[in-house]
Design a protein around this motif. Structure first.
Motif, PDB file in Angstrom:
ATOM      1  N   TRP A  92      29.976   2.934  -8.086  1.00 56.22           N
ATOM      2  CA  TRP A  92      29.833   3.406  -9.465  1.00 56.22           C
ATOM      3  C   TRP A  92      28.366   3.506  -9.861  1.00 56.22           C
ATOM      4  CZ3 TRP A  92      33.989  -0.358 -11.828  1.00 56.22           C
ATOM      5  CH2 TRP A  92      35.257   0.132 -11.517  1.00 56.22           C
ATOM      6  N   VAL A  93      27.599   2.461  -9.514  1.00 52.04           N
ATOM      7  CA  VAL A  93      26.199   2.443  -9.938  1.00 52.04           C
ATOM      8  C   VAL A  93      25.409   3.535  -9.229  1.00 52.04           C
ATOM      9  CG1 VAL A  93      25.164   0.883  -8.226  1.00 52.04           C
ATOM     10  CG2 VAL A  93      24.398   0.806 -10.606  1.00 52.04           C
ATOM     11  N   GLY A  94      25.917   3.985  -8.097  1.00 55.98           N
ATOM     12  CA  GLY A  94      25.254   5.081  -7.397  1.00 55.98           C
ATOM     13  C   GLY A  94      25.258   6.385  -8.166  1.00 55.98           C
ATOM     14  N   TRP A  95      26.101   6.490  -9.186  1.00 56.65           N
ATOM     15  CA  TRP A  95      26.117   7.695 -10.006  1.00 56.65           C
ATOM     16  C   TRP A  95      24.856   7.816 -10.862  1.00 56.65           C
ATOM     17  CZ3 TRP A  95      31.743   6.783 -12.139  1.00 56.65           C
ATOM     18  CH2 TRP A  95      32.652   6.951 -11.081  1.00 56.65           C
ATOM     19  N   LEU A  96      24.211   6.670 -11.149  1.00 66.54           N
ATOM     20  CA  LEU A  96      22.998   6.717 -11.962  1.00 66.54           C
ATOM     21  C   LEU A  96      21.873   7.359 -11.159  1.00 66.54           C
ATOM     22  CD1 LEU A  96      23.057   3.165 -13.580  1.00 66.54           C
ATOM     23  CD2 LEU A  96      23.709   5.327 -14.638  1.00 66.54           C
ATOM     24  N   PRO A  97      20.938   8.025 -11.822  1.00 60.45           N
ATOM     25  CA  PRO A  97      19.837   8.663 -11.094  1.00 60.45           C
ATOM     26  C   PRO A  97      19.023   7.641 -10.311  1.00 60.45           C
ATOM     27  CG  PRO A  97      19.919   9.404 -13.378  1.00 60.45           C
ATOM     28  CD  PRO A  97      20.877   8.266 -13.278  1.00 60.45           C
ATOM     29  N   ALA A  98      18.828   7.895  -9.016  1.00 62.86           N
ATOM     30  CA  ALA A  98      17.993   7.046  -8.168  1.00 62.86           C
ATOM     31  C   ALA A  98      16.672   7.766  -7.955  1.00 62.86           C
ATOM     32  CB  ALA A  98      18.675   6.764  -6.838  1.00 62.86           C
ATOM     33  N   HIS A  99      15.842   7.778  -8.983  1.00 65.80           N
ATOM     34  CA  HIS A  99      14.616   8.554  -8.983  1.00 65.80           C
ATOM     35  C   HIS A  99      13.609   7.983  -7.992  1.00 65.80           C
ATOM     36  CE1 HIS A  99      13.772   5.024 -11.312  1.00 65.80           C
ATOM     37  NE2 HIS A  99      12.494   5.308 -11.308  1.00 65.80           N
ATOM     38  N   THR A 100      12.647   8.797  -7.629  1.00 66.95           N
ATOM     39  CA  THR A 100      11.527   8.320  -6.838  1.00 66.95           C
ATOM     40  C   THR A 100      10.642   7.464  -7.732  1.00 66.95           C
ATOM     41  OG1 THR A 100      11.550  10.280  -5.445  1.00 66.95           O
ATOM     42  CG2 THR A 100       9.504   8.993  -5.494  1.00 66.95           C
ATOM     43  N   PRO A 101      10.354   6.209  -7.329  1.00 66.98           N
ATOM     44  CA  PRO A 101       9.525   5.348  -8.176  1.00 66.98           C
ATOM     45  C   PRO A 101       8.200   6.024  -8.509  1.00 66.98           C
ATOM     46  CG  PRO A 101      10.482   4.095  -6.383  1.00 66.98           C
ATOM     47  CD  PRO A 101      10.798   5.536  -6.116  1.00 66.98           C
ATOM     48  N   ARG A 102       7.839   5.980  -9.772  1.00 70.00           N
ATOM     49  CA  ARG A 102       6.624   6.632 -10.229  1.00 70.00           C
ATOM     50  C   ARG A 102       5.678   5.615 -10.838  1.00 70.00           C
ATOM     51  NH1 ARG A 102       6.049   9.932 -15.657  1.00 70.00           N
ATOM     52  NH2 ARG A 102       3.848  10.459 -15.575  1.00 70.00           N
ATOM     53  N   LEU A 103       4.404   5.721 -10.490  1.00 69.90           N
ATOM     54  CA  LEU A 103       3.374   4.880 -11.069  1.00 69.90           C
ATOM     55  C   LEU A 103       2.415   5.738 -11.868  1.00 69.90           C
ATOM     56  CD1 LEU A 103       2.440   2.616  -8.016  1.00 69.90           C
ATOM     57  CD2 LEU A 103       3.928   2.032  -9.929  1.00 69.90           C
ATOM     58  N   ASP A 104       1.996   5.235 -13.010  1.00 71.74           N
ATOM     59  CA  ASP A 104       0.905   5.847 -13.760  1.00 71.74           C
ATOM     60  C   ASP A 104      -0.300   4.924 -13.641  1.00 71.74           C
ATOM     61  OD1 ASP A 104       2.362   7.990 -14.497  1.00 71.74           O
ATOM     62  OD2 ASP A 104       2.189   7.690 -16.656  1.00 71.74           O
ATOM     63  N   ALA A 105      -1.449   5.493 -13.321  1.00 73.57           N
ATOM     64  CA  ALA A 105      -2.683   4.717 -13.230  1.00 73.57           C
ATOM     65  C   ALA A 105      -3.398   4.754 -14.565  1.00 73.57           C
ATOM     66  CB  ALA A 105      -3.582   5.270 -12.125  1.00 73.57           C
ATOM     67  N   LEU A 106      -3.743   3.581 -15.074  1.00 75.00           N
ATOM     68  CA  LEU A 106      -4.490   3.505 -16.324  1.00 75.00           C
ATOM     69  C   LEU A 106      -5.973   3.381 -16.014  1.00 75.00           C
ATOM     70  CD1 LEU A 106      -2.340   1.106 -18.517  1.00 75.00           C
ATOM     71  CD2 LEU A 106      -2.108   3.555 -18.134  1.00 75.00           C
ATOM     72  N   ARG A 108       0.829  -1.205   0.000  1.00 76.98           N
ATOM     73  CA  ARG A 108       0.000   0.000   0.000  1.00 76.98           C
ATOM     74  C   ARG A 108       0.864   1.257   0.000  1.00 76.98           C
ATOM     75  NH1 ARG A 108      -5.719  -0.384   3.049  1.00 76.98           N
ATOM     76  NH2 ARG A 108      -6.549  -2.113   1.828  1.00 76.98           N
ATOM     77  N   ALA A 109       1.935   1.222   0.803  1.00 73.73           N
ATOM     78  CA  ALA A 109       2.825   2.383   0.844  1.00 73.73           C
ATOM     79  C   ALA A 109       3.500   2.606  -0.504  1.00 73.73           C
ATOM     80  CB  ALA A 109       3.870   2.196   1.940  1.00 73.73           C
ATOM     81  N   ALA A 110       3.831   1.518  -1.206  1.00 75.67           N
ATOM     82  CA  ALA A 110       4.474   1.641  -2.511  1.00 75.67           C
ATOM     83  C   ALA A 110       3.553   2.339  -3.505  1.00 75.67           C
ATOM     84  CB  ALA A 110       4.885   0.268  -3.032  1.00 75.67           C
TER      85      ALA A 110
END
Length: 410
Positions: free
Chosen positions: A378-392, A163-165
């Protein structure tokens, strides 16, 4: 959310789609209030269509359903497939839909979890997607994989996490709309004797959570460690813990892919063979069909089943979820099934099987050491975006759109 060991649980091991799908579909068919389901892959094949049907029937009788898929792992669902669900009231969420490599650099940060919670009472955790290649009749490419059915207080933790996700993916306003419903969900009663810990990996505060649990269990091992993992290329510290366990007398067995779904997987793991064998680790390649499992057993005290591989994608990039289990009966059952694979479907790799020039081995080991040691930073250099959901929603599906990637925008 606080991570803690919780007692009073019962776990059932589910091996491959033949055991997993009937249990999930039956639980959904009996749902009275709510179904929450996350998966990396959902295909519109015979398995996906069965899932579609039971979700549709549940929604039509008033069950609240949240279905979350990964937009990259499930790219080709038809308008009819999605539209019939959303028209029935299913809340269909897509993780990072419409991904475009030139517009976003997080191509490999995927929602790789496989979770189900029904009525807040029963949960499923594992590595099995909703696709026909998890069934034996798919042929030689059918995958070998595992999941668990969970009952008891641990379900409340998984439920709250899911639910939090969704709330985080859609923003705080969505969360406030659902807060009352969350509060009204009763905690499941004790169902067994198992202790459990639900652990997830994200790109914020829980980057190393699953790996830490693995390494702690290996460091505490006294007799035997058995790990079956499809994509094995962990960091240097993880390899060091395996070697140290073997050198202090623990029997360390790795079951890896011998009939890989992607050849690069076997090539990468094989680069580690000499280093592990020299440290006393025993390596088995599962050759019957592609191994897709992500499970482990340590002594009689600890086991894990989930979605996380032991490779850079799962350990440093993807969103993953595993359950850790302390239950002698369950652990014995899982170890029996893994030993069955070793006896009947595996080839043991011995030191004499790993033959290569000594100079090449030394050069490769040097670069491998530094790569594995530094990869997490090294992988930490990639953007660690906030997970985004689109509702269909049914009304958002444009006329003539016949593929998922055409129904959403980044």
């Amino acid at each position: 959310m606080n991570r803690r060991w919780t007692g009073g649980n019962r776990f059932s091991l589910l091996e491959n789609g033949e055991e997993f799908y009937p249990k999930v579909f039956e639980a959904i068919a009996r749902a009275e209030r709510e179904v929450m389901l996350e998966t990396f892959i959902l295909y519109e094949d015979k398995v996906g269509l069965q899932l579609h049907q039971v979700l549709l029937e549940a929604a039509r009788r008033g069950v609240q359903i949240d279905l979350t898929i990964d937009g990259w792992g499930s790219p080709s669902l038809s308008q009819e497939f999605i539209g019939s669900l959303t028209a029935a009231g299913v809340r269909f969420h897509v993780f990072d839909p419409g991904l475009r490599l030139l517009r976003r650099l997080n191509l490999f940060r995927r929602m790789h979890r496989k979770l189900v919670v029904v009525d807040g009472k029963i949960a499923f955790v594992g590595g099995i997607n909703y696709s026909a290649d998890h069934l034996g009749d798919f042929g030689p490419e059918a995958k070998q994989d595992y999941a668990v059915q969970a009952e008891g207080p641990i379900v409340a933790q998984i439920h709250a996490f899911m639910r939090a996700a969704i709330a985080a993916g859609h923003g705080r306003r969505h969360w406030f709309r659902r807060r009352q419903a969350v509060a009204q969900t009763p905690a499941p009663a004790p169902a067994g004797e198992a202790e459990a810990l639900f652990v997830w990996r994200d790109n914020n505060e829980n980057k190393r959570a699953i790996e830490r649990q693995y390494r702690l269990a290996i460091r505490l091992a006294q007799r035997r460690v058995v790990i079956a993992n499809a994509y094995f290329f962990p960091g240097w510290a993880f390899l060091r813990d395996l070697r140290r366990a073997a050198r202090r007398g623990v029997q360390v067995d790795l079951i890896l892919q011998g009939n890989p779904d992607m050849q690069i997987v076997q090539i990468a793991a094989a680069m580690l063979y000499h280093h592990l064998l020299r440290g006393g680790v025993r390596i088995y390649e599962y050759c019957a069909r592609p191994l897709h499992g992500k499970v482990a057993v340590v002594d009689d005290e600890w086991a894990t089943v989930g979605s996380s591989n032991l490779d850079p994608l799962s350990l440093s990039l993807n969103l993953e979820a595993n359950v850790m289990i302390r239950d002698r009966g369950f652990n014995h059952r899982l170890r029996e099934r893994l030993d069955y694979l070793i006896r009947h479907s595996c080839k043991q790799i011995r030191p004499e099987d790993v033959r290569e020039p000594e100079m090449w081995r030394q050069v490769r080991s040097f670069f491998l050491f530094h790569f594995l040691r530094r990869f997490p930073s090294w992988v930490g250099w990639l953007p660690a975006h906030t997970p985004r959901l689109d509702a269909l929603h049914d009304e958002t599906l444009p006329e003539g759109a016949d593929r998922l990637e055409h129904t959403t925008v980044p």
